[in-house]
Design an enzyme around this catalytic site. Sequence first.
Site, mmCIF file in Angstrom:
data_model
loop_
_atom_site.group_PDB
_atom_site.id
_atom_site.type_symbol
_atom_site.label_atom_id
_atom_site.label_comp_id
_atom_site.label_asym_id
_atom_site.label_seq_id
_atom_site.Cartn_x
_atom_site.Cartn_y
_atom_site.Cartn_z
ATOM 1 N N GLU A 1 -6.694 31.267 36.192
ATOM 2 C CA GLU A 1 -5.890 30.319 35.421
ATOM 3 C C GLU A 1 -6.450 30.205 33.992
ATOM 4 O O GLU A 1 -7.671 30.195 33.802
ATOM 5 C CB GLU A 1 -5.999 28.961 36.133
ATOM 6 N N LYS B 1 3.091 26.322 36.085
ATOM 7 C CA LYS B 1 2.455 25.512 37.137
ATOM 8 C C LYS B 1 3.271 24.254 37.425
ATOM 9 O O LYS B 1 3.549 23.465 36.519
ATOM 10 C CB LYS B 1 1.036 25.138 36.680
ATOM 11 N N CYS C 1 -3.637 27.273 41.225
ATOM 12 C CA CYS C 1 -4.617 26.231 41.574
ATOM 13 C C CYS C 1 -4.025 25.116 42.445
ATOM 14 O O CYS C 1 -3.722 25.338 43.608
ATOM 15 C CB CYS C 1 -5.233 25.660 40.289
#
Lengths: 296, 296
Positions: free
Chosen positions: B54, B125, B158
């Site tokens: 990320e 995300k 994540c």
Amino acid sequence: MLQRNPAERGFEGPVVACIQMEPHVGAKRENVARSIQYIEEAAKSGASLVVLPELTNTGYVFADREEAFALAEDLPGGETVQAWADAAQRLGVHVVAGIAERDGKRLYNSAIFISPSGRVGVYRKLHLWDREHLFFEPGNRGVPVFDTSLGRISIAICYDGWFPEVYRLAATQGADVVCVPTNWVPMPGQPADRPAMAATLTMAAAHSNGLMIACANRMGTERGQPFIGQSLIVSGDGWPLAGPASCDQEEILYAAIDLQRIRSERTLNTFNHVLRDRRTDVYDPMLGTGWPSSRA
Amino acid sequence: MLQRNPAERGFEGPVVACIQMEPHVGAKRENVARSIQYIEEAAKSGASLVVLPELTNTGYVFADREEAFALAEDLPGGETVQAWADAAQRLGVHVVAGIAERDGKRLYNSAIFISPSGRVGVYRKLHLWDREHLFFEPGNRGVPVFDTSLGRISIAICYDGWFPEVYRLAATQGADVVCVPTNWVPMPGQPADRPAMAATLTMAAAHSNGLMIACANRMGTERGQPFIGQSLIVSGDGWPLAGPASCDQEEILYAAIDLQRIRSERTLNTFNHVLRDRRTDVYDPMLGTGWPSSRA
């Protein structure tokens, strides 16, 4: 037996007990009698909620549908539920236990919820495993949540735990604790030196939902089918409070039901809460996803 | 470095590589240059798909929104994507990498998908973690699935992995492999002697969906924030193919992308398939659940 006395371990408030035991297929009266001995032992040790394995009263490996049909009972009036309800009332405990349910000509792999005041609820396993498809109908009562003095209690059975939606349905209906009567068997690919995949799935579900999950598995081998034991109780942060138990011994696991702790574990930091952070706008299957997307 | 040569390990067919490295906040050119060295090394070792962490180009711990804004780039035309696309084309590899995206006045914590032929896709995300809420907008492009010669590839970043819905959306859209650029940090309650909760969540998601999941984490401490390393690659049965990597070293993990194996792992026995067994009739939130229920 491990962790037999929760009081000695300094637990305050209500306690859940998971009974890991070995039912024997067809020996219903013996199975129920032994389960009640364990409920008595757990109650004496301070438990207010007792979880028993899947199909505790009948055993698991039916030879055919006729054998399952002969062992199953109408709910809630059948003899097994009466015996468990008498014990729950006499001992002042809640009981969640797996039972073969008969409803007319249909059979369900069910779990019964019994309160000390005589309230009875039923959950019917939604996701049938392997040859269960030959004997049982898939569940048709959704995922129930029972409001009790101990917290809001939901139920899943064994392979139901492979489906994250089951725990989501419990959590989004406000459950604090999910009781899991189970008959976990060895999974393909399971390395001998690692915890069971069932434990991994349980820990992930507890963490992702901020749920306490109490799993009572059976052990022993029945008609050639081995069961893996390893019952466990996980807190809302995903880490075990008790267990995994042994692979092959009857034993009782105990853990405190700490509602403040469970509900606090849903908050990960100032900005994040595992349930409130859900992007239901994106998950809605009616709206579609993909890239490039009309939602961009 | 572990497992540096997939050919020596007997892999046949395509190979995924996860780069565990330490970006430094603000040092964009150095971060991108080092990431390209790693892509070259992975390609030389036989990788056809390379996953980077990320926010590989910018680092993670921004002091404020202005710093994040200054480092972010328009997609797909920005200098970082151009550099990665050049490398992908030159080396004949697919690349999935985390990047700070600027879209007008908005910032997204994004991941870029780049094919060797120059195809570029973006994932934003969906679930922001902690102070990311101060800098970024939540993603608005759903969960994309990219059809490639290696299989169908999806992306999560994540904290997205804390939400089982993300993997479900990938799996139900036909994904085989989910690439996870990540910056995992220590979680509350994590016992020092157990694998990270992130690994537990990844294994559970892989098993429940029959997905290969390739997670590339960063390591090191940035402005006081530690990252946990432990990158890993999991097969569709939920068990690691490579890793977890170390907590604190830069290294590359490799695993074969075996589509037949991944898709076979969804079938558990004659009766059960992890995706086909879903009870979408019960999960539909519009229909409700509970007991007693109108669905009984």
